[in-house]
Design a protein around this motif. Structure first.
Motif, PDB file in Angstrom:
ATOM      1  N   LEU A   1     -16.051   7.019   7.757  1.00  0.00           N
ATOM      2  CA  LEU A   1     -14.980   6.062   7.477  1.00  0.00           C
ATOM      3  C   LEU A   1     -14.679   5.974   5.988  1.00  0.00           C
ATOM      4  O   LEU A   1     -13.779   5.236   5.581  1.00  0.00           O
ATOM      5  CB  LEU A   1     -15.342   4.679   8.014  1.00  0.00           C
ATOM      6  N   SER A   2     -15.430   6.693   5.176  1.00  0.00           N
ATOM      7  CA  SER A   2     -15.137   6.721   3.738  1.00  0.00           C
ATOM      8  C   SER A   2     -13.755   7.323   3.516  1.00  0.00           C
ATOM      9  O   SER A   2     -13.341   8.252   4.216  1.00  0.00           O
ATOM     10  CB  SER A   2     -16.181   7.555   2.986  1.00  0.00           C
ATOM     11  N   GLY A   3     -13.021   6.786   2.514  1.00  0.00           N
ATOM     12  CA  GLY A   3     -11.711   7.349   2.192  1.00  0.00           C
ATOM     13  C   GLY A   3     -10.740   6.277   1.760  1.00  0.00           C
ATOM     14  O   GLY A   3     -11.101   5.131   1.457  1.00  0.00           O
ATOM     15  N   THR A   4      -9.471   6.673   1.711  1.00  0.00           N
ATOM     16  CA  THR A   4      -8.407   5.793   1.228  1.00  0.00           C
ATOM     17  C   THR A   4      -7.656   5.193   2.406  1.00  0.00           C
ATOM     18  O   THR A   4      -7.299   5.907   3.360  1.00  0.00           O
ATOM     19  CB  THR A   4      -7.430   6.575   0.333  1.00  0.00           C
ATOM     20  N   TYR A   5      -7.403   3.884   2.331  1.00  0.00           N
ATOM     21  CA  TYR A   5      -6.686   3.161   3.381  1.00  0.00           C
ATOM     22  C   TYR A   5      -5.390   2.603   2.807  1.00  0.00           C
ATOM     23  O   TYR A   5      -5.350   2.137   1.657  1.00  0.00           O
ATOM     24  CB  TYR A   5      -7.541   2.027   3.939  1.00  0.00           C
ATOM     25  N   ARG A   6      -4.320   2.655   3.609  1.00  0.00           N
ATOM     26  CA  ARG A   6      -3.008   2.145   3.192  1.00  0.00           C
ATOM     27  C   ARG A   6      -2.737   0.817   3.903  1.00  0.00           C
ATOM     28  O   ARG A   6      -2.923   0.703   5.126  1.00  0.00           O
ATOM     29  CB  ARG A   6      -1.923   3.140   3.531  1.00  0.00           C
ATOM     30  N   CYS A   7      -2.282  -0.175   3.153  1.00  0.00           N
ATOM     31  CA  CYS A   7      -1.772  -1.415   3.739  1.00  0.00           C
ATOM     32  C   CYS A   7      -0.283  -1.503   3.420  1.00  0.00           C
ATOM     33  O   CYS A   7       0.146  -1.209   2.299  1.00  0.00           O
ATOM     34  CB  CYS A   7      -2.520  -2.637   3.199  1.00  0.00           C
ATOM     35  N   GLN A   8       0.519  -1.879   4.402  1.00  0.00           N
ATOM     36  CA  GLN A   8       1.970  -1.953   4.208  1.00  0.00           C
ATOM     37  C   GLN A   8       2.537  -3.098   5.028  1.00  0.00           C
ATOM     38  O   GLN A   8       1.977  -3.494   6.055  1.00  0.00           O
ATOM     39  CB  GLN A   8       2.654  -0.638   4.600  1.00  0.00           C
ATOM     40  N   THR A   9       3.660  -3.612   4.560  1.00  0.00           N
ATOM     41  CA  THR A   9       4.306  -4.729   5.266  1.00  0.00           C
ATOM     42  C   THR A   9       5.054  -4.209   6.481  1.00  0.00           C
ATOM     43  O   THR A   9       5.627  -3.115   6.467  1.00  0.00           O
ATOM     44  CB  THR A   9       5.285  -5.448   4.326  1.00  0.00           C
ATOM     45  N   ALA A  10       5.037  -5.016   7.538  1.00  0.00           N
ATOM     46  CA  ALA A  10       5.778  -4.671   8.751  1.00  0.00           C
ATOM     47  C   ALA A  10       7.254  -5.009   8.567  1.00  0.00           C
ATOM     48  O   ALA A  10       7.612  -5.884   7.774  1.00  0.00           O
ATOM     49  CB  ALA A  10       5.198  -5.418   9.937  1.00  0.00           C
ATOM     50  N   ARG A  11       8.113  -4.366   9.331  1.00  0.00           N
ATOM     51  CA  ARG A  11       9.554  -4.600   9.246  1.00  0.00           C
ATOM     52  C   ARG A  11      10.007  -5.600  10.297  1.00  0.00           C
ATOM     53  O   ARG A  11      11.205  -5.710  10.570  1.00  0.00           O
ATOM     54  CB  ARG A  11      10.310  -3.283   9.386  1.00  0.00           C
ATOM     55  N   TYR A  12       9.062  -6.292  10.905  1.00  0.00           N
ATOM     56  CA  TYR A  12       9.398  -7.349  11.852  1.00  0.00           C
ATOM     57  C   TYR A  12       8.653  -8.612  11.448  1.00  0.00           C
ATOM     58  O   TYR A  12       7.689  -8.571  10.677  1.00  0.00           O
ATOM     59  CB  TYR A  12       9.050  -6.943  13.280  1.00  0.00           C
ATOM     60  N   ASN A  13       9.135  -9.746  11.984  1.00  0.00           N
ATOM     61  CA  ASN A  13       8.636 -11.074  11.583  1.00  0.00           C
ATOM     62  C   ASN A  13       8.702 -11.225  10.063  1.00  0.00           C
ATOM     63  O   ASN A  13       7.815 -11.797   9.423  1.00  0.00           O
ATOM     64  CB  ASN A  13       7.210 -11.307  12.072  1.00  0.00           C
ATOM     65  N   GLY A  14       9.787 -10.698   9.534  1.00  0.00           N
ATOM     66  CA  GLY A  14      10.041 -10.761   8.096  1.00  0.00           C
ATOM     67  C   GLY A  14      11.307  -9.982   7.791  1.00  0.00           C
ATOM     68  O   GLY A  14      12.180  -9.813   8.652  1.00  0.00           O
ATOM     69  N   PHE A  15      11.398  -9.487   6.562  1.00  0.00           N
ATOM     70  CA  PHE A  15      12.582  -8.744   6.145  1.00  0.00           C
ATOM     71  C   PHE A  15      12.557  -7.324   6.716  1.00  0.00           C
ATOM     72  O   PHE A  15      11.529  -6.646   6.682  1.00  0.00           O
ATOM     73  CB  PHE A  15      12.648  -8.686   4.624  1.00  0.00           C
TER      74      PHE A  15
END
Length: 955
Positions: free
Chosen positions: A508-522
């Protein structure tokens, strides 16, 4: 006091013979199972044919020294020809109840590290014949000009088989062919699965209404019987027809009871009805009886297609489908879309704004949406539009568009989704539009960009979202393509921006991406950030275990190397000898900066320095150890398994000798071998004979030989061999030696056939007689056998000794003959003597005949000896002179007498050159031979002066 002889072993001095007997592996595949036939095809390929359900047994016979290791693999037997993932590491491959899918090419790979591996293959062809399937098809066509209809019937018979099946069509009991009946045609259609033959009945006639049988056959290959199926054709024969009691789409509310009737409207013979569900099986609790399907208290998960199928093998199956929709709604979401034309990502007065609302529903198209502003229904106007099915949004989505946004348009908007008139709760979602409504931003909290944890611990990755409203955060992996998260999904939603991982592993070592969803928001371009996860884990080292051999007085260097770990460095290394801590070895400056190994040097191997060394390596997360076993012990001997004819039997006693051969593994690695300690123990016994065997200097590849004598037929023995050097005992090697009956061939070193081996010295059963001779001993006798006939044991009097006999109980009749035929011998002398023991006890004894079959000009059998009648419950010996003129065989013929008390037995058959003893024994005179049931003590004078006696006193 009772004296019992436990084991007799003659030890003959060892000698060496030959150099460099190491040889690469050789292999040959033989069958030992229920093969129908083993043949060679046109490209010289070995094909093993077996019936499905039988037992497949393949043996890989190997030669080579050291003893090769055997591995069985298989190709799939299809066009892909891929290897199976599993392998069998054994010289014998056994598959119980073999299936057709297990056919294919089997490979035997033998390797021993000398030369290239030996690879042999054989193709296994699994034979089978399934039950045939018969279907009927009808056509009706107009014949213009004659004003009548022509009806044609096709009877299609299909079967899966190997080899291809042969078809026979019958009307009633009469076989059909188009050459004998112009009204029928038999042909094989194209593009069909399995073997298929069609019987075409042209312009149906009255006599064509009858019973038709399709018989399939593989010509009794592997004993597979023929199979058949019958269909009766009448003037009412028709394919099935169906109708449903409900519409093809049925919409119901959750909790209702659903009943669907599938009604037959035609078909002869009467069709069979069956319900199925797609996808998956019928719901739990559903009941299908005939054409009625009942589902009590349906749930949303019960939605799907339900199929009613009717079959009667006439025409095509009839099928009706009901699409059951159970009303449900879930996952209400919203989107705020700024002015698309102006490519804006913010809400601005004077620009357009679109609010969208969507729910996942069944049925989707029946959902209605209603919009409210500040608690009141939104009124349509030129600047406020409500649309449905926006092509840029998911299907059945409601959108409220605000044209030229004014300050008065600020407020709280509510979207309500519902099923009108249905007992399904409404779903709603609320959106607040104001000057504070701004698109999201995302970032990683300070100090959380890199998360470091130990393997097996939990980990939490966090991203912070700002903006109003705050959308969910979607997590994915960056550095590994198509890599899944621990949840098993490529994308995981977190409402608070935290991804929680339980018991993390190094992968599980490595780089993780977090991003905003396009629903329940803009509904704008996603904002994203990245988090690095480092999983620290203990080191992995090599060798994990190593056997280090060296001669006394020579130096040894021990090295423990770091293979992988996180962090990838050695923080500390500790050496121990027999569990006791050793002083740290001197540090090499070049290796001190980034150490990836630890070393320990022993100046000289001694008895005191021999033993177990452990190097414990740590990287501040954990530790791992290299284990070294240091000694000057000699390696184990390598038994030689390719000795020709190692077993030699002796005529005068039930003893045999065995030629034991071996080489010494890596003799130059340690001090020279001085002697061997030999231990021989009969299986199932505790006592063993032990002997020291001195040797001169042993070279690598040098074949050593030792002859074990006075081993008891037919017992097996465990042999243990241990080399000794100045250091002491080395590694022991053991093997089991078995008695193998030598093939009887007339030569000056007389061989006696004791029938102790299943091969019975190459003797075979005559195929032209009435029944067979049987091999048995006192342990395998039928406990319900006839009393007062037959021997209790063989000539040796031991329960393990085997003999050949004829069983004269039912269904045997007077005069039935059983013949046992020897191998073919080439005559190299003028006279031969056949000696054997016989047992003829019982009031119904018939005859025992000895015949000689001459192969000089064809096969000619001549009587050489004969004896009839009851001779008592004792073994007796006969010597029969023969003078064959060319290649010959000897035949023992047992003839059944007037009743069941007539069992005849033979044992210890010897064929030797020269004349028989001058004093011929009278066949009618009782002779008790040494070693028979009447002799209870061994005869030491027969064993020679080199025999060693191991006697135990029992009280």
């Amino acid at each position: 006091m009772e004296v019992t002889c436990l084991l007799l072993l003659a030890l003959i001095p060892v000698h060496c013979r030959g150099q460099g007997v190491y040889a690469p592996a050789q292999a040959q595949i033989v069958h030992a199972g229920q093969a129908c036939v083993v043949k060679e095809d046109n490209i010289s390929e070995r094909v093993y044919t077996i019936r499905e359900g039988d037992t497949l047994v393949l043996q890989c016979l190997i030669t080579g020294h050291p003893r090769p290791q055997v591995r069985w693999t298989k190709t799939a037997g299809s066009a892909s020809d891929k290897f199976q993932e599993t392998s069998v590491f054994n010289e014998t491959l056994r598959i119980e109840r073999i299936a057709r899918t297990q056919g294919g090419r089997y490979y035997c790979k033998a390797e021993n590290g000398v030369g290239v591996p030996a690879i042999k293959s054989i193709r296994v062809d699994v034979q089978y014949l399934d039950e045939p399937v018969l279907t009927v098809h009808q056509t009706v066509s107009d014949v213009r000009g004659n004003f009548y209809q022509e009806k044609t019937v096709f009877l299609r018979c299909t079967v899966n088989s190997n080899p291809p099946a042969r078809f026979i069509w019958k009307r009633g009991s009469n076989t059909l062919s188009h050459s004998q009946d112009n009204g029928v045609d038999i042909y094989e259609p194209l593009y069909t699965q399995g073997e298929t033959k069609v019987l075409k009945l042209k312009n149906l006639r009255p006599q064509d209404y009858a019973s038709y049988t399709c018989q399939v056959s593989v010509r009794n290959v592997c004993g597979i019987p023929d199979k058949a199926i019958t269909f009766r054709l009448t003037n009412t024969t028709a394919p099935p027809a169906l109708k449903l009691s409900v519409n093809e789409t049925l919409v119901v509310n959750p909790g209702e009871n659903v009943t669907v009737h599938c009604l037959l409207t035609g078909g002869d013979p009467p069709p069979q009805l069956q319900w199925s569900h797609g996808p998956g099986p019928l719901p739990l609790g559903a009941l299908a009886q005939g054409g009625t399907l009942s589902i009590p208290s349906v749930h949303a998960r019960d939605s799907g297609y339900y199929n009613c199928t009717a079959t009667n093998n006439v025409g095509n199956p009839a099928k009706k489908t009901v699409n059951l929709l159970v009303r449900s709604m879930k996952n209400a979401t919203f989107q705020i879309t700024p002015d698309v034309i102006k490519e804006s990502e913010n809400i601005q007065l004077g620009q357009d704004l679109k609010l969208s609302c969507h729910v996942d529903a069944v049925p989707q198209e029946k959902v209605t949406y209603q919009w409210f502003k500040n608690g009141k229904p939104a009124r349509m106007s030129k600047r406020l539009l409500v649309t449905r099915n926006d092509p840029e949004l998911p299907a059945v989505t409601s959108s409220l568009e605000l044209i030229d946004l004014h300050f008065s348009d600020y407020g709280t908007y509510l979207c309500v989704a519902s099923f009108p008139g249905a007992p399904v709760p409404d779903l709603s979602v609320e959106v607040n539009i104001s000057s504070e409504t701004v698109p999201p931003t995302i970032s990683v909290p300070k100090g959380r960009a890199v998360v470091t944890v130990r393997e097996g611990s939990p980990a939490e990755l966090q991203c912070e979202v700002r903006g109003k409203p705050r959308p969910p955060v979607l997590w994915s992996r960056v550095d590994k393509e198509a890599a899944l998260l621990p949840s098993g999904l490529p994308l995981e939603e977190t409402p608070d921006g935290k991804l929680r991982l339980e018991r993390v592993s190094r992968d599980l070592s490595g780089t993780y991406r977090c991003q905003t969803a396009r629903y329940n928001g803009f509904n704008v371009r996603p904002r994203e950030a990245q988090v690095q996860l480092n999983v620290h884990f203990p080191p992995e080292v090599e060798p994990s275990s190593q056997d280090v051999r060296q001669a006394l007085g020579r130096p040894v260097l021990l090295r423990c190397s770091l293979l992988r770990g996180s962090p990838q460095r050695i923080a500390s290394a500790v050496w121990r000898f027999k569990g006791q801590l050793l002083p740290p070895p001197p540090v090499i400056p070049a290796a001190a900066e980034a150490p990836d190994h630890a070393e320990l040097r022993l100046d000289a191997v001694t008895r005191d320095s021999s033993g177990s060394y452990e190097c414990s390596v740590s990287n501040d997360v954990g530790s791992a150890a290299c284990l070294f076993q240091v000694s000057a012990k000699a390696y184990s001997p390598e038994f030689y398994f390719d000795t020709p004819n190692p077993t030699r039997s002796h005529k005068l006693s039930k003893n045999y000798s065995y030629v034991l051969q071996w080489t010494q593994r890596e003799p130059d690695a340690v001090d020279p071998v001085l002697n061997y300690r030999l231990s021989v123990r009969q299986l199932n016994q505790h006592n063993a004979v032990v002997k020291a065997i001195p040797v001169r200097r042993v070279e690598k590849g040098q074949l050593l030989e030792y002859i074990l004598t006075d081993l008891r037929v037919p017992h097996s023995y465990e042999v243990r061999l241990t080399p000794y050097t100045t250091f002491g005992a080395g590694d022991m090697a053991s093997r089991i030696i078995h008695y193998t009956e030598p093939i009887n061939s007339p030569n000056l070193s007389d061989n006696t056939c004791h029938f102790e081996d299943e091969k019975i010295c190459g003797y075979t059963q005559d195929l032209t007689d009435n029944f067979d001779w049987t091999r048995q001993n006192a342990l395998t006798q039928n406990p319900k056998r006839s009393p007062n006939t037959g021997p209790p044991t063989d000539i040796s009097g031991t329960p393990e000794g085997y003999y050949m006999f004829i069983e004269t109980s039912r269904p045997r009749e007077l005069g039935d003959r059983a013949r046992l035929v020897s191998p073919l011998y080439n005559a190299s002398a003028k006279f031969y003597c056949v000696s054997f023991f016989y047992h003829m006890y019982g009031k119904h004894i018939g005859s025992l005949n000895l015949l000689v079959r001459s192969r000089n000009k064809g096969a000619l059998d001549t009587h050489a000896w004969s004896l009839s009648g009851n001779k008592g419950n004792v073994w007796q010996q006969a010597h029969v002179p023969i003078n064959p003129s060319g290649p010959f065989q000897i035949i023992f013929e047992g003839v059944r007498g007037s009743g069941y008390l007539g069992d005849i037995a033979i044992d210890d058959v010897t064929l030797k050159k020269g004349e028989c003893p001058r004093k011929q024994m009278d066949p009618n005179k009782v002779v008790v031979m040494p070693g028979s049931a009447a002799s209870c003590q061994p005869c030491p004078q027969l064993w020679g002066p080199v025999a060693i006696f191991l006697l135990a006193l029992q009280r």
